[in-house]
Design a protein around this motif. Sequence first.
Motif, PDB file in Angstrom:
ATOM      1  N   ASN A   1      69.106   5.870   2.404  1.00  0.00           N
ATOM      2  CA  ASN A   1      69.255   7.258   3.186  1.00  0.00           C
ATOM      3  C   ASN A   1      69.963   6.843   4.358  1.00  0.00           C
ATOM      4  O   ASN A   1      69.484   7.582   5.624  1.00  0.00           O
ATOM      5  CB  ASN A   1      67.515   7.421   3.810  1.00  0.00           C
ATOM      6  CG  ASN A   1      66.924   8.066   2.537  1.00  0.00           C
ATOM      7  OD1 ASN A   1      66.924   9.061   2.239  1.00  0.00           O
ATOM      8  ND2 ASN A   1      66.245   7.108   1.995  1.00  0.00           N
ATOM      9  N   VAL A   2      71.173   6.260   4.362  1.00  0.00           N
ATOM     10  CA  VAL A   2      71.936   5.785   5.579  1.00  0.00           C
ATOM     11  C   VAL A   2      72.319   6.872   6.216  1.00  0.00           C
ATOM     12  O   VAL A   2      72.415   7.229   7.399  1.00  0.00           O
ATOM     13  CB  VAL A   2      73.041   4.759   5.194  1.00  0.00           C
ATOM     14  CG1 VAL A   2      74.084   4.714   6.365  1.00  0.00           C
ATOM     15  CG2 VAL A   2      72.547   3.477   5.107  1.00  0.00           C
ATOM     16  N   GLN A   3      72.915   7.821   5.407  1.00  0.00           N
ATOM     17  CA  GLN A   3      73.543   8.939   5.894  1.00  0.00           C
ATOM     18  C   GLN A   3      72.627  10.006   6.627  1.00  0.00           C
ATOM     19  O   GLN A   3      72.902  10.675   7.556  1.00  0.00           O
ATOM     20  CB  GLN A   3      74.173   9.984   4.818  1.00  0.00           C
ATOM     21  CG  GLN A   3      75.122  10.828   4.966  1.00  0.00           C
ATOM     22  CD  GLN A   3      76.299  10.398   6.088  1.00  0.00           C
ATOM     23  OE1 GLN A   3      77.015   9.433   5.583  1.00  0.00           O
ATOM     24  NE2 GLN A   3      76.370  11.047   7.216  1.00  0.00           N
ATOM     25  N   SER A   4      71.335  10.001   6.084  1.00  0.00           N
ATOM     26  CA  SER A   4      70.272  10.787   6.787  1.00  0.00           C
ATOM     27  C   SER A   4      70.080  10.275   8.115  1.00  0.00           C
ATOM     28  O   SER A   4      69.921  11.307   9.133  1.00  0.00           O
ATOM     29  CB  SER A   4      69.183  11.013   6.001  1.00  0.00           C
ATOM     30  OG  SER A   4      69.488  11.394   4.770  1.00  0.00           O
ATOM     31  N   ILE A   5      70.028   8.935   8.173  1.00  0.00           N
ATOM     32  CA  ILE A   5      69.629   8.321   9.657  1.00  0.00           C
ATOM     33  C   ILE A   5      70.903   8.494  10.409  1.00  0.00           C
ATOM     34  O   ILE A   5      70.726   8.910  11.766  1.00  0.00           O
ATOM     35  CB  ILE A   5      69.633   6.917   9.312  1.00  0.00           C
ATOM     36  CG1 ILE A   5      68.192   6.689   8.280  1.00  0.00           C
ATOM     37  CG2 ILE A   5      69.310   5.949  10.636  1.00  0.00           C
ATOM     38  CD1 ILE A   5      68.201   5.234   7.857  1.00  0.00           C
TER      39      ILE A   5
ATOM     40  N   LYS B   1      73.379  11.303  15.213  1.00  0.00           N
ATOM     41  CA  LYS B   1      74.679  12.284  15.591  1.00  0.00           C
ATOM     42  C   LYS B   1      74.001  13.332  16.451  1.00  0.00           C
ATOM     43  O   LYS B   1      74.621  13.706  17.537  1.00  0.00           O
ATOM     44  CB  LYS B   1      75.098  12.876  14.584  1.00  0.00           C
ATOM     45  CG  LYS B   1      76.554  13.723  14.750  1.00  0.00           C
ATOM     46  CD  LYS B   1      77.353  13.913  13.779  1.00  0.00           C
ATOM     47  CE  LYS B   1      78.421  15.066  13.935  1.00  0.00           C
ATOM     48  NZ  LYS B   1      79.122  15.863  12.826  1.00  0.00           N
ATOM     49  N   LEU B   2      72.989  13.751  16.167  1.00  0.00           N
ATOM     50  CA  LEU B   2      72.172  14.841  16.851  1.00  0.00           C
ATOM     51  C   LEU B   2      71.754  14.244  18.223  1.00  0.00           C
ATOM     52  O   LEU B   2      71.869  15.024  19.365  1.00  0.00           O
ATOM     53  CB  LEU B   2      70.956  15.426  16.063  1.00  0.00           C
ATOM     54  CG  LEU B   2      70.891  16.423  15.024  1.00  0.00           C
ATOM     55  CD1 LEU B   2      69.717  16.764  14.412  1.00  0.00           C
ATOM     56  CD2 LEU B   2      71.675  17.713  15.615  1.00  0.00           C
ATOM     57  N   ASP B   3      71.363  13.111  18.087  1.00  0.00           N
ATOM     58  CA  ASP B   3      70.723  12.485  19.723  1.00  0.00           C
ATOM     59  C   ASP B   3      72.072  12.171  20.301  1.00  0.00           C
ATOM     60  O   ASP B   3      71.934  12.562  21.473  1.00  0.00           O
ATOM     61  CB  ASP B   3      70.047  11.189  19.222  1.00  0.00           C
ATOM     62  CG  ASP B   3      68.753  11.289  18.642  1.00  0.00           C
ATOM     63  OD1 ASP B   3      67.922  12.339  18.923  1.00  0.00           O
ATOM     64  OD2 ASP B   3      68.163  10.503  17.786  1.00  0.00           O
TER      65      ASP B   3
ATOM     66  N   LYS C   1      62.392   9.617  14.755  1.00  0.00           N
ATOM     67  CA  LYS C   1      61.491  10.232  13.660  1.00  0.00           C
ATOM     68  C   LYS C   1      62.010  10.308  12.143  1.00  0.00           C
ATOM     69  O   LYS C   1      61.105  10.189  11.354  1.00  0.00           O
ATOM     70  CB  LYS C   1      61.714  11.804  14.152  1.00  0.00           C
ATOM     71  CG  LYS C   1      60.665  11.931  15.552  1.00  0.00           C
ATOM     72  CD  LYS C   1      60.755  13.621  15.690  1.00  0.00           C
ATOM     73  CE  LYS C   1      59.770  14.493  15.077  1.00  0.00           C
ATOM     74  NZ  LYS C   1      59.771  15.865  15.627  1.00  0.00           N
ATOM     75  N   MET C   2      63.285  10.063  12.270  1.00  0.00           N
ATOM     76  CA  MET C   2      63.756  10.075  10.742  1.00  0.00           C
ATOM     77  C   MET C   2      63.479   8.526  10.242  1.00  0.00           C
ATOM     78  O   MET C   2      62.967   8.535   9.100  1.00  0.00           O
ATOM     79  CB  MET C   2      65.409   9.932  10.823  1.00  0.00           C
ATOM     80  CG  MET C   2      66.048   9.764   9.587  1.00  0.00           C
ATOM     81  SD  MET C   2      65.332  10.926   8.057  1.00  0.00           S
ATOM     82  CE  MET C   2      65.845  12.358   8.598  1.00  0.00           C
TER      83      MET C   2
END
Length: 716
Positions: A313-317, A322-324, A428-429
Amino acid sequence: VLIKVGTSVVTHTDGRIALPRIAFIVEQVQRLVCRGVEVILISSGSVGVGKQKLGHTDPAFASKQYEQNHIFMRSYAATGQSGLMGIYEYMFSYYGVKCAQVLVTDEDFHFAERRKNLKSTLNTLLSYKVVPVLNENDVISTRKEALRDNEMKILWDNDSLACLVGIELKVDLILLLTDVDGLYKRLPINGHGGGEVIDIYNPTQEQDIVIGAKSRVGRGGMEEKKKNALNAVAHGVKAVVIASGKKQYSIDAVINGESVGTLFVDKKSLTKIQQNPSEIAVNARMESRKLQQLSTSQRTQILLEISDCLKQNVQSILDANKLDLENAQKTNLNKQLLNRLKLDAKKLKVVITGIAQIARYEEPIGHVVRDMDLSSTLNLKQITCPIGVLLVIFESRPDVLPQVIALSIKSGNGLLLKGGSEALHTNKMLYKLIAASISKTTGNKINGKKIISLIETRKDIKSLLSLDGDKIDLIIPRGSMQFVQYIQENTSIPVLGHSSGLCHTYIDEYADLQKAVKILVDAKTNYPSACNATETLLVHQRFAEKYLAKIVQVLQEHNVEIFVSENAKHRCKNSGILDKFPICKSFREEFGDLEINVEIVDDILGAVNHINKYGSGHTDSIVTENAEHQRLFLNLVDSACVFSNASTRFADGYRFGLGAEVGISTNRIHARGPVGIRGLLTTKWLLRSVDKQGDAVADYQSGKKKYIFKSIKSKM
């Protein structure tokens, strides 16, 4: 908002009216009014004002014959009601707020028409931005004992009055201000500390409530408050809070969402509220005990599953990160914190590899530290065991979260985590993925969201810091010196942390230039915002005469801003090497960026003395080819990590082979330096007797048995 102020709040212990407390309440009410909040105030105190007016506050007038004589009480109320209202009138007028007196009796709730009239009057006053001040009309009250009907529409005290009015008007919040902090699980010792308040009352669960002695004044008690609060939320009031009115800003604290007093909400709303901090800590301890029952291979499998899950799940993290980062740039987060916040594939790979490394470590729990036969029938072992429940608070760096979780699982500890708000999405992720992995790998025997809890709000941290040591065993803060000091000053729980990262690199007179340049550049520029980055360069006078110009040139080529001491500038006066650089403000400044202080010393002892005076006991390094100077430096520098011919950046749990670290400690007890698994363990003693009759101290005192105190190699 409906605020009820109890007799014990508005009067002193001698019965006199407590003007300062009333003033604080009025100040907070006017703040709400200014924000457009409609406020109803229910205030006790007319009897107290009446006593004061009549001069009956003397203890002689407080005997049972007076207190139980309703004629006297009605007379006090009649005398004091106008006085109490006068106090409110005067104080509210100071802020330009209007108030009105409303006196009620049982009949105003018992009869539908009167109830309708009361409701209409109150709504009209609120529409005019008037604060209604309600009280029961004690002068004409005929009731002498509590009554109940099926709908609890009988008025008994001001707590029931508050809830009856609240139900009629469907208020958002009722705040019952009393002389205690809320409902207690454990009463304070002698009225001072040691008590434990129930943050959120859950009627669907068994909760141990301890109710102390009834208040010195007033009709009700904590049991009455609880019944009335439950009745209010069951009939449409959104929330009721029981809190202390003796604390100056209780109203502000409740309105701001702080964990103050005991909160009551309806059963549906309970599911939407995060567990209170005390319950979170208790759950973590219960789950950690289940974790300790698992075999080594089972705990290893949990960590390997976490490592694989993160890898998949590297990309999801990275998307969450990126949002942060985008939010951080909008809020102008400083460069140092921004650097720590950023995650990339390379950083994640190090984290994932570290978790797998921790998984394959030898079993840390039950390791025998000491093994001794006390006698021919008694064996004593000291073994390692988990500390219990850890609270780790960290700023900015989301990569800390999976590392700390891995160490906690391997060491059998429960864990509470609070990351910086700037890393909210990333944390959270990561938490979601890891908690799910724990539950999945154990077949839900261990609840991943209970053994590890992610605390999201700052107010919850204040509540956690105020808990006793029986809930949380150790706090590990990771962040700035000011942040660590704040934690230390605001809790009685033991804290493991470092004050700051004031690290030094000393280039000795016998240093090799190429080696010195390589080490210094790495120590300063590899990751400037890390706590193990060098902040001060110390140079021996003779080395400076030959090579300081080269050192300065290399630092500038790497965009390092240089600050020099007056002493260093004076020593280089003839060469002018340091003339253009500004004077350093302090040797105790942690830059966390491409900045460095430069000082020149006479000899190795000068370097050691400088480090011991200005350093923070974190990490310091010498560059030298002289074995004696190396020995002196390593032995005399009083820091957690002392290096020779190596960059200060090596002070790290991963680089020390610990797999990861929960932080670097500059404490002198328990753990020092990078804190890995061993730092999250304590010990316990196991005493076993093989005597069929058992062992008793009396046998040894009488001489029947003898101690031998023989150390042995353990088979355990």
